[in-house]
Design a protein around this motif. Structure first.
Motif, PDB file in Angstrom:
ATOM      1  N   UNK A 177     -38.780 -20.557  34.404  1.00  0.00           N
ATOM      2  CA  UNK A 177     -39.976 -20.568  33.260  1.00  0.00           C
ATOM      3  C   UNK A 177     -41.198 -20.850  33.708  1.00  0.00           C
ATOM      4  N   UNK A 178     -42.128 -20.055  33.537  1.00  0.00           N
ATOM      5  CA  UNK A 178     -43.695 -20.317  33.956  1.00  0.00           C
ATOM      6  C   UNK A 178     -44.341 -20.597  32.531  1.00  0.00           C
ATOM      7  N   UNK A 179     -44.876 -21.871  32.495  1.00  0.00           N
ATOM      8  CA  UNK A 179     -45.701 -21.959  31.517  1.00  0.00           C
ATOM      9  C   UNK A 179     -47.346 -21.848  31.941  1.00  0.00           C
ATOM     10  N   UNK A 180     -47.956 -20.640  31.327  1.00  0.00           N
ATOM     11  CA  UNK A 180     -49.278 -20.628  31.715  1.00  0.00           C
ATOM     12  C   UNK A 180     -50.093 -21.410  30.802  1.00  0.00           C
ATOM     13  N   UNK A 181     -50.667 -22.476  31.464  1.00  0.00           N
ATOM     14  CA  UNK A 181     -51.355 -23.413  30.485  1.00  0.00           C
ATOM     15  C   UNK A 181     -52.885 -23.233  30.521  1.00  0.00           C
ATOM     16  N   UNK A 182     -53.603 -24.079  29.571  1.00  0.00           N
ATOM     17  CA  UNK A 182     -55.114 -23.862  29.331  1.00  0.00           C
ATOM     18  C   UNK A 182     -55.660 -22.304  28.758  1.00  0.00           C
ATOM     19  N   UNK A 183     -54.568 -21.666  28.177  1.00  0.00           N
ATOM     20  CA  UNK A 183     -54.979 -20.422  27.726  1.00  0.00           C
ATOM     21  C   UNK A 183     -56.357 -20.306  27.109  1.00  0.00           C
ATOM     22  N   UNK A 184     -56.605 -21.390  26.309  1.00  0.00           N
ATOM     23  CA  UNK A 184     -57.742 -21.727  25.490  1.00  0.00           C
ATOM     24  C   UNK A 184     -58.939 -21.563  26.153  1.00  0.00           C
ATOM     25  N   UNK A 185     -59.013 -21.898  27.597  1.00  0.00           N
ATOM     26  CA  UNK A 185     -60.099 -21.570  28.486  1.00  0.00           C
ATOM     27  C   UNK A 185     -60.517 -20.309  28.872  1.00  0.00           C
ATOM     28  N   UNK A 186     -59.569 -19.355  28.622  1.00  0.00           N
ATOM     29  CA  UNK A 186     -59.749 -17.978  29.184  1.00  0.00           C
ATOM     30  C   UNK A 186     -60.084 -16.923  27.767  1.00  0.00           C
ATOM     31  N   UNK A 187     -60.861 -15.916  28.606  1.00  0.00           N
ATOM     32  CA  UNK A 187     -61.045 -14.961  27.560  1.00  0.00           C
ATOM     33  C   UNK A 187     -59.946 -13.832  27.559  1.00  0.00           C
ATOM     34  N   UNK A 188     -59.883 -12.949  26.837  1.00  0.00           N
ATOM     35  CA  UNK A 188     -58.676 -12.082  26.692  1.00  0.00           C
ATOM     36  C   UNK A 188     -58.504 -11.038  28.183  1.00  0.00           C
ATOM     37  N   UNK A 189     -59.630 -10.844  28.624  1.00  0.00           N
ATOM     38  CA  UNK A 189     -59.468 -10.216  29.972  1.00  0.00           C
ATOM     39  C   UNK A 189     -58.834 -10.852  31.006  1.00  0.00           C
ATOM     40  N   UNK A 190     -59.562 -12.077  31.085  1.00  0.00           N
ATOM     41  CA  UNK A 190     -59.029 -13.113  32.199  1.00  0.00           C
ATOM     42  C   UNK A 190     -57.414 -13.373  32.001  1.00  0.00           C
ATOM     43  N   UNK A 191     -57.342 -13.517  30.823  1.00  0.00           N
ATOM     44  CA  UNK A 191     -55.737 -13.942  30.411  1.00  0.00           C
ATOM     45  C   UNK A 191     -54.909 -12.857  30.768  1.00  0.00           C
ATOM     46  N   UNK A 192     -55.269 -11.599  30.407  1.00  0.00           N
ATOM     47  CA  UNK A 192     -54.534 -10.313  30.843  1.00  0.00           C
ATOM     48  C   UNK A 192     -54.281 -10.263  32.322  1.00  0.00           C
ATOM     49  N   UNK A 193     -55.500 -10.482  33.087  1.00  0.00           N
ATOM     50  CA  UNK A 193     -55.493 -10.462  34.635  1.00  0.00           C
ATOM     51  C   UNK A 193     -54.499 -11.535  35.113  1.00  0.00           C
ATOM     52  N   UNK A 194     -54.472 -12.779  34.705  1.00  0.00           N
ATOM     53  CA  UNK A 194     -53.539 -13.602  35.179  1.00  0.00           C
ATOM     54  C   UNK A 194     -52.184 -13.399  34.988  1.00  0.00           C
ATOM     55  N   UNK A 195     -51.841 -13.025  33.547  1.00  0.00           N
ATOM     56  CA  UNK A 195     -50.379 -12.419  33.236  1.00  0.00           C
ATOM     57  C   UNK A 195     -49.787 -11.356  34.189  1.00  0.00           C
ATOM     58  N   UNK A 196     -50.977 -10.366  34.420  1.00  0.00           N
ATOM     59  CA  UNK A 196     -50.534  -9.271  35.549  1.00  0.00           C
ATOM     60  C   UNK A 196     -49.993  -9.585  36.708  1.00  0.00           C
ATOM     61  N   UNK A 197     -50.974 -10.773  37.233  1.00  0.00           N
ATOM     62  CA  UNK A 197     -50.576 -11.284  38.431  1.00  0.00           C
ATOM     63  C   UNK A 197     -49.370 -11.967  38.554  1.00  0.00           C
ATOM     64  N   UNK A 198     -48.958 -12.719  37.667  1.00  0.00           N
ATOM     65  CA  UNK A 198     -47.629 -13.512  37.636  1.00  0.00           C
ATOM     66  C   UNK A 198     -46.415 -12.431  37.232  1.00  0.00           C
ATOM     67  N   UNK A 199     -46.919 -11.423  36.709  1.00  0.00           N
ATOM     68  CA  UNK A 199     -45.957 -10.607  36.610  1.00  0.00           C
ATOM     69  C   UNK A 199     -45.271  -9.726  37.762  1.00  0.00           C
ATOM     70  N   UNK A 200     -46.304  -9.591  38.648  1.00  0.00           N
ATOM     71  CA  UNK A 200     -46.050  -8.993  39.838  1.00  0.00           C
ATOM     72  C   UNK A 200     -45.425  -9.720  40.898  1.00  0.00           C
TER      73      UNK A 200
END
Length: 340
Positions: A177-200
């Motif tokens: 399980x991956x916990x993507x932490x500190x999401x409150x410090x990211x805007x929507x675009x950055x959050x989506x980019x990080x999640x895409x990288x993790x999904x890959x």
């Protein structure tokens, strides 16, 4: 006899592992959970932080701290005796949670659960990898491919392996399980980019978002992964290696006297982090005129601080753990801080 489940919480320096663990303890609802905290370096900040949390169902004897080593390197000397001691208690814990050093590779630790004295009595319920969202978004764990290509053209003999990236990827590829932490410090675009990288990633696991490490314990515990029996599906950069060293990183403790103000102290730390590319700082210091100490946690130049009670053994003495890449000069860092 049923095996005691063990949860391993891993993640790079400053990802928020201790915050996640503290929240888990606070929400444990009386469940007997033993905590094993491992730190890279000679001074244990995280264990002391947890001991001072004043949570009624988390007595100090249930928090075991291992410092000045990394569990992935000291399995026989530190890990096995610690686990055996927990198992042999008159009233063993119902669940064990291990917080690894931010530089630890999870796979050697998973292999240790094949040790005869623990294999029949414990199972790895799951590996939880905590990810620092802003650090990933900033490219902290990935080299610039064009810059690396230019360097290779200039000198083909250069070794371009990125030690940060290797540790980060090994921690991800061992996860259940991956916990993507500190999401409150990211805007929507950055959050989506990080999640895409993790999904890959090669190993696909569930990714959940978190702020301040706040995740329901029911999500973290009870995964029933039996990770010790699933090693082949958890690739590592160090598979096949006989040993693993942390020569790419260095750690030292910097003594701190009373600081004149919070603002001046934090500004000094920011300048030091930027000037020396420090990966991580954590510790505490006295502040002039204050009875509480100031606790500080820094990831690069991102610094958080709060007043907290003094521990009996540390009262009046400031200490700062500094971690960086190999070559970080303690004398230069101290001079830089003093010059501030």
């Amino acid at each position: 006899m049923s095996k005691i489940p063990v949860t391993i919480i891993t993640g790079f320096l400053g990802a928020g592992k201790t915050t996640l663990l503290r929240h888990l303890i606070e929400q444990s609802n009386g469940r007997r959970i033993a905590i094993v905290v491992n730190e890279f370096g000679s001074l244990g900040i995280d264990g002391e932080t947890l001991r001072g949390c004043s949570i009624p169902n988390c007595p100090e004897e249930d928090i075991v701290e291992l410092t000045n080593g990394c569990l992935c390197c000291t399995v026989a000397d530190d890990f096995i005796p610690t686990m055996e001691a927990l198992l042999d208690r008159p009233q063993p814990p119902e669940h064990i949670v291990i917080e690894t050093s931010g530089l630890a590779l999870p796979k050697p630790l998973l292999k240790a659960f094949g040790w005869p004295s623990v294999r029949t009595r414990m199972t790895v319920d799951g590996v939880i990898t905590v990810v620092d969202g802003p650090a990933v978004a900033a490219g902290r764990f990935a080299d610039d491919p064009e810059a690396v290509a230019r360097q290779r053209e200039e000198d083909s003999s250069l070794d371009h392996d990125n030690p940060l990236e290797e540790v980060y990827e090994d921690q991800l590829d061992s996860a259940d399980l991956v916990v993507l932490n500190k999401t409150d410090l990211l805007d929507d675009a950055a959050l989506a980019a990080v999640e895409e990288a993790l999904a890959g990633r090669q190993r696909r696991v569930r990714v959940i978002r978190a702020r301040e490490g706040q995740v329901d314990p029911a999500v973290l515990l009870g995964l029933s992964a039996a990770a010790e029996d699933d090693l082949a599906a958890r690739p590592s950069h160090h598979d096949g290696a006989d040993d693993h060293e942390h020569d790419d990183f260095t750690s030292f403790v910097m003594p701190l006297g009373a600081q004149e103000s919070v603002e001046v102290f934090v500004a000094r730390l920011e300048r030091v982090a930027l000037a020396h590319d420090v990966l991580r700082m954590k510790g505490y210091t006295p502040i002039a005129g204050k009875t509480l100490r100031l606790g500080v946690q820094a990831v690069g130049s991102r610094i958080r601080h709060a007043f907290e009670p003094w521990g009996n053994a540390t009262k009046g003495k400031g200490r700062l753990v500094v971690i960086g890449l190999h070559g970080l000069d303690p004398v230069a860092v101290q001079h830089s801080f003093d010059a501030g």
